[in-house]
Design a protein around this motif. Sequence first.
Motif, PDB file in Angstrom:
ATOM      1  N   THR A 112     -40.562  -7.845   8.821  1.00  0.00           N
ATOM      2  CA  THR A 112     -39.861  -6.698   8.276  1.00  0.00           C
ATOM      3  C   THR A 112     -40.743  -5.464   8.406  1.00  0.00           C
ATOM      4  N   GLY A 113     -40.111  -4.306   8.539  1.00  0.00           N
ATOM      5  CA  GLY A 113     -40.859  -3.074   8.671  1.00  0.00           C
ATOM      6  C   GLY A 113     -41.271  -2.738  10.079  1.00  0.00           C
ATOM      7  N   THR A 114     -40.847  -3.531  11.072  1.00  0.00           N
ATOM      8  CA  THR A 114     -41.211  -3.263  12.464  1.00  0.00           C
ATOM      9  C   THR A 114     -40.158  -2.439  13.186  1.00  0.00           C
ATOM     10  N   GLY A 115     -39.032  -2.148  12.522  1.00  0.00           N
ATOM     11  CA  GLY A 115     -37.975  -1.366  13.156  1.00  0.00           C
ATOM     12  C   GLY A 115     -36.937  -2.200  13.875  1.00  0.00           C
ATOM     13  N   LYS A 116     -36.856  -3.498  13.542  1.00  0.00           N
ATOM     14  CA  LYS A 116     -35.936  -4.376  14.270  1.00  0.00           C
ATOM     15  C   LYS A 116     -34.478  -4.020  14.023  1.00  0.00           C
ATOM     16  N   THR A 139     -49.777  -5.716   8.592  1.00  0.00           N
ATOM     17  CA  THR A 139     -50.071  -4.537   9.391  1.00  0.00           C
ATOM     18  C   THR A 139     -51.350  -3.852   8.933  1.00  0.00           C
ATOM     19  N   ASP A 140     -52.046  -3.258   9.875  1.00  0.00           N
ATOM     20  CA  ASP A 140     -53.263  -2.517   9.556  1.00  0.00           C
ATOM     21  C   ASP A 140     -52.979  -1.233   8.789  1.00  0.00           C
ATOM     22  N   LEU A 141     -51.719  -0.862   8.699  1.00  0.00           N
ATOM     23  CA  LEU A 141     -51.359   0.357   7.976  1.00  0.00           C
ATOM     24  C   LEU A 141     -51.453   0.183   6.459  1.00  0.00           C
ATOM     25  N   VAL A 197     -36.676   0.062   1.755  1.00  0.00           N
ATOM     26  CA  VAL A 197     -36.642   1.464   1.360  1.00  0.00           C
ATOM     27  C   VAL A 197     -37.842   2.157   1.984  1.00  0.00           C
ATOM     28  N   ASP A 198     -37.585   3.243   2.698  1.00  0.00           N
ATOM     29  CA  ASP A 198     -38.681   4.002   3.286  1.00  0.00           C
ATOM     30  C   ASP A 198     -39.425   4.771   2.203  1.00  0.00           C
ATOM     31  N   ALA A 228     -42.743   1.418   9.376  1.00  0.00           N
ATOM     32  CA  ALA A 228     -42.336   2.446  10.347  1.00  0.00           C
ATOM     33  C   ALA A 228     -43.437   3.484  10.584  1.00  0.00           C
ATOM     34  N   GLY A 229     -44.686   3.026  10.684  1.00  0.00           N
ATOM     35  CA  GLY A 229     -45.791   3.918  11.020  1.00  0.00           C
ATOM     36  C   GLY A 229     -46.434   4.626   9.851  1.00  0.00           C
TER      37      GLY A 229
END
Length: 441
Positions: free
Chosen positions: A60-64, A232-234, A326-327, A354-355
């Motif tokens: 999740t969160g990869t933009g799929k 993710t590294d984010l 939710v963004d 999403a980055g």
Amino acid sequence: MPAFVPPPEQEGKTRFCDLDLAPEVLAATQDLGFQYCTEIQKECLPYSLQGKDLAAKAQTGTGKTAAFLAATITRLIRKPAENRKPGTCRVLVLAPTRELAVQIHDDAEALAKYTNLYNLVIFGGMDHKGQREALNRPVDILVGTPGRILDYSGSRHLDLSCTETLIIDEADRMLDMGFIPDVSRIVRQLPPPGVRETMLFSATLEPEILRLVRNWLHEPVFLESEPEHVVTDLIEQRFYAVLDEQKLPILLYLIRTEKPERLIIFGNRKDKIRTLVRELYRYGVDAELLSGDVPQAKRLKILERFRSGQIRVLVATDVAARGIHVDGITHVVNYDLPEQPDDYVHRIGRTGRAGAKGISISFVCEYGAYVLPDIEKYAGMEVHTVQAEPEMLLLPEPVRQLPQKSEDETLSSHRRISSRSSIPFRTSRRPGHSRYSERQP
């Protein structure tokens, strides 16, 4: 529809306008601020635009979601269907949870805003008659949970025999929740593999998922997004060694000093998070509760208020860990570490999407010390806990009176907050993990 202005080219990045997407979709991506594809979007879109079957491993969160919707909407625009019947759909998207189904539908509406497509979401726990009446016309993109899709197909209000595309999102979660028999019954009502297009997305491609791929997909293309990173590294991950009664003052300190824009706090027990919401209120923090006990209509309203920014603190059990998309969630707090290591990944995956960068904070109490090694192994990382600074352990003065509690709620009595610098942990179950074992001075 506004004129589309291509973003500048960047080395190593694929722009949405570099792909064969419909102008209506490109205009919508511009409105949404989407300029460059994520890894899964860059990999999926060329194949899905060709109508090929896909089996994609993506967290999740990869933009799929945008990956399968942008291509699907483009194909619907370019290949309009005629003489369609009420109660049919051209695209069926299956989601394991109501919250995810609603989010996918919202994304479909946003990406199809410059089209005349009719999109619909149906799920249990809401007005059965109203959703049934919404099927009294041909649907372009139908999003739903397996149970409610079966309800309407069984009552003949939904005809799946002409569906062109099937999308199964979070197939691993479907498997975990026991929905695969329902999904199989739905698949048997669709045109066969090779006639319909099928896209399956899953956080894992374990043997059970691969068996479904073999049965449901025709000559699929296998894709994998960022396989080297489970987390993710984010996301900046912090771990505090705490006693149970130290969690509240540390949490209040973090909220006060870091001022998160949107924060989700995860706990393991419904009674415990109910108490936490009341305690946060007492100390001036407005938070909403999200658990399996909250009625579905209220859950959707809470999520919408959270998404719009009307509330910025959500306290939830794992029922919401995979269902919240939710963004702008800046912080996630594990008030209790989860029992299953994959739940840890899904919890903190609510941020760093999403980055955008995010912060995950986990409280490692005596119980947490037992489950932490499994989380380390699953996520492929080494955790070092830190002690809270003395000022973080000071409980501020309450600013409100507690609201009248219901009979089934019991508040934890306030215990004196310890300012000890070292936290004792028993490690008899997991010897050798000295990083979580500290002796009392």
